[in-house]
Write a protein that holds these residues in place. Structure first.
Motif, PDB file in Angstrom:
ATOM      1  N   SER A 274       0.806  -1.221   0.000  1.00  0.00           N
ATOM      2  CA  SER A 274       0.000   0.000   0.000  1.00  0.00           C
ATOM      3  C   SER A 274       0.837   1.267   0.000  1.00  0.00           C
TER       4      SER A 274
ATOM      5  N   ARG B 217      -5.539  12.539   4.947  1.00  0.00           N
ATOM      6  CA  ARG B 217      -4.851  11.242   4.904  1.00  0.00           C
ATOM      7  C   ARG B 217      -4.893  10.529   6.249  1.00  0.00           C
TER       8      ARG B 217
ATOM      9  N   CYS C 239      -8.836   9.041   6.408  1.00  0.00           N
ATOM     10  CA  CYS C 239      -8.556   7.765   5.738  1.00  0.00           C
ATOM     11  C   CYS C 239      -7.884   6.748   6.668  1.00  0.00           C
ATOM     12  N   TYR C 240      -6.737   7.124   7.246  1.00  0.00           N
ATOM     13  CA  TYR C 240      -5.863   6.153   7.913  1.00  0.00           C
ATOM     14  C   TYR C 240      -6.387   5.684   9.269  1.00  0.00           C
TER      15      TYR C 240
ATOM     16  N   CYS D  99      -9.817   3.711   9.430  1.00  0.00           N
ATOM     17  CA  CYS D  99      -9.655   2.354   8.885  1.00  0.00           C
ATOM     18  C   CYS D  99      -8.835   1.473   9.832  1.00  0.00           C
ATOM     19  N   LEU D 100      -7.806   2.066  10.453  1.00  0.00           N
ATOM     20  CA  LEU D 100      -6.989   1.314  11.408  1.00  0.00           C
ATOM     21  C   LEU D 100      -7.818   0.876  12.611  1.00  0.00           C
TER      22      LEU D 100
ATOM     23  N   GLY E 166      -6.656  -2.616   7.529  1.00  0.00           N
ATOM     24  CA  GLY E 166      -7.241  -1.286   7.691  1.00  0.00           C
ATOM     25  C   GLY E 166      -6.251  -0.183   7.350  1.00  0.00           C
ATOM     26  N   ALA E 167      -5.006  -0.320   7.826  1.00  0.00           N
ATOM     27  CA  ALA E 167      -3.991   0.682   7.518  1.00  0.00           C
ATOM     28  C   ALA E 167      -3.700   0.720   6.022  1.00  0.00           C
TER      29      ALA E 167
ATOM     30  N   GLY F 159      -6.464   2.598   4.285  1.00  0.00           N
ATOM     31  CA  GLY F 159      -6.324   4.036   4.530  1.00  0.00           C
ATOM     32  C   GLY F 159      -5.250   4.653   3.649  1.00  0.00           C
ATOM     33  N   ASN F 160      -4.117   3.971   3.478  1.00  0.00           N
ATOM     34  CA  ASN F 160      -3.054   4.472   2.605  1.00  0.00           C
ATOM     35  C   ASN F 160      -3.526   4.581   1.160  1.00  0.00           C
TER      36      ASN F 160
ATOM     37  N   LEU G 169      -6.633   4.945  -0.012  1.00  0.00           N
ATOM     38  CA  LEU G 169      -7.592   6.048  -0.147  1.00  0.00           C
ATOM     39  C   LEU G 169      -6.879   7.393  -0.155  1.00  0.00           C
ATOM     40  N   ALA G 170      -5.878   7.553   0.716  1.00  0.00           N
ATOM     41  CA  ALA G 170      -5.153   8.824   0.807  1.00  0.00           C
ATOM     42  C   ALA G 170      -4.407   9.128  -0.485  1.00  0.00           C
TER      43      ALA G 170
END
Length: 429
Positions: free
Chosen positions: A343, A373, A377-378, A381-382, A397-398, A401-402, A404-405
């Motif tokens: 990611s 970000r 996002c991050y 999700c985490l 999850g992380a 998030g990456n 999406l950012a």
């Protein structure tokens, strides 16, 4: 710069690998200090971004005398600002680490490591400001060489100060911090001698320059520091989330964070070397060159990080076995490597866009991208991943998030660059 960043971040990973041999508790103690260390790094990087942007713009506009005055001001002001921050973190260490989730048994280990680590962080900040000055003047070689030199010194001192030699038992966990402090101090002495051979600093008219440049400097440094301080805040929250999964999860997450920075060496090298170049193009209003540079940088980042991420994901068990001494840490670290590393292709895109935006006169947009970000996002999700599936959920999850950012940052960059630098006929089509 890529070689310099690799060596600099590589010795931090080596630090953690040596400390892992001391046991889970020392590695967890070091991992709890990462968010606070990132806080210091965030301040110094934010100031470094402003240094590189203003000096490179002044040089691009032919204002060499102003560039010299700016160089003197930022070296003095930056050292004072980071020194005050380090002193504050020393005084407030106990409540801050309790807030992060450290239990009472870990606090003595953290305290022994944190004091020399703060000294190393302050000296490292001074070294970084010197690097920023050289980069702003187009000299990427010396900072890269100095990063390699300090990394080699640290690598030599680490086993000696951590484990000892002969009948001397060593310092244990604090030895890693003292090795870094000594290496940075020697590097600072070399850099200072080299700086004396240049004419990049001034002693006259500094008060006038301070009044003239305070607004533009704060206009860049303020949003840049806020952007750089967001990752430490996010790291604190992420550490608190991982603390709910146990000490082993915190230790594995800390090791994965070290591996993350090493795997992003090309991205970090670009975030250091690209803005001064963009700043000169911005000062000369050469938007066509800016578009070409950004197009090349984003392609390099996406292809390199995806290939490296997939390779490390395939080799995850062997990488985890090399870095971690505890079987439980190895298992959780393997999961994190497989979930996170691919990611970083899109995370790298986001990082380059954020860094370039400061040089291109969009500091508020850069700050907005950093906030989205991390906090849109991050972290959500985490957290959802941790609630859903423990360490596996954290990794997935992380990674989401990456991804999406990176996608959102690219869209925002395309909208920001618009038709700048295009021929008039193409812009109106």
């Amino acid at each position: 710069m890529a070689l310099g960043v690799l060596s600099l971040l590589g010795f931090q990973l080596v630090d953690s690998a040596f400390i892992a041999r001391l046991g889970t508790a020392p590695l967890a103690a070091q991992s709890f200090t990462f968010p606070m260390s990132f806080l210091i790094i965030g301040v110094q990087v934010g100031l470094g971004i402003a240094i590189a942007a203003l000096i490179s713009r002044a040089l691009g506009a032919g204002e060499a005398s102003r560039a010299r005055r700016l160089g003197s001001l930022v070296l003095v002001g930056g050292s004072l600002m980071v020194g005050i921050l380090c002193l504050s973190l020393l005084i407030l260490q106990a409540p801050l680490f309790r807030l992060l989730g450290a239990d009472q048994a870990l606090l003595p280990l953290i305290r022994a490591y944190w004091t020399p680590q703060l000294l190393a962080s302050w000296v490292g900040a001074l070294l970084y400001f010197g690097y920023s000055l050289f980069r702003a003047h187009g000299d990427m070689r010396l900072p890269g060489k100095m990063m390699v030199l300090t990394s080699l010194l640290n690598l030599l001192l680490d086993p000696l100060l951590i484990f000892g030699l002969g009948g001397w038992p060593g310092l244990g966990l604090p030895g890693a911090a003292w090795a870094t402090a000594i290496a940075f101090t020697l590097g600072l002495l070399v850099l200072g001698l080299r700086l004396k051979q240049t004419d990049w600093l001034a002693r006259q008219a500094l008060g006038m320059e301070m009044r003239r440049s305070a607004g533009p400097f704060l206009g860049i440094a303020g949003p840049a520091m806020i952007s750089q301080l967001m990752p430490p805040l996010a790291a604190m929250l992420a550490t608190a989330i991982l603390a709910s999964l146990g000490e082993t999860a915190v230790a594995a997450w800390g090791m994965a964070s070290r591996l993350e920075t090493v795997s992003l060496m090309v991205v970090l090298a670009l975030t250091m070397s690209l803005p001064p170049w963009l700043g000169r193009c911005y000062g000369a209003a050469d938007w066509q060159q800016i578009r070409r540079l950004m197009r090349l940088a984003l392609r390099v980042v996406a292809v390199w990080q995806l290939a490296l991420g997939l390779l490390l994901a395939l080799a995850a068990p062997w990488v985890a076995d090399l870095l971690a001494g505890n079987p439980e840490i190895r298992g959780e670290l393997t999961i994190l490597i497989r979930g996170l590393l691919p990611s970083y292709a899109l995370l790298g895109v986001c990082m380059v866009v954020v860094s370039a935006s400061n040089a291109l006169g969009w500091p508020l947009r850069s700050m907005l991208m950093s906030a989205v970000r991390l906090f849109v996002c991050y972290l959500p999700c985490l957290w959802l991943g941790a609630q859903w599936g423990g360490i596996v959920g954290v990794a997935l999850g992380a990674a989401l998030g990456n991804a999406l950012a990176g996608g959102l940052a690219f869209v925002l960059y395309r909208r920001s660059i618009g038709t700048r630098g295009k021929p008039l006929e193409a812009a109106t089509v």
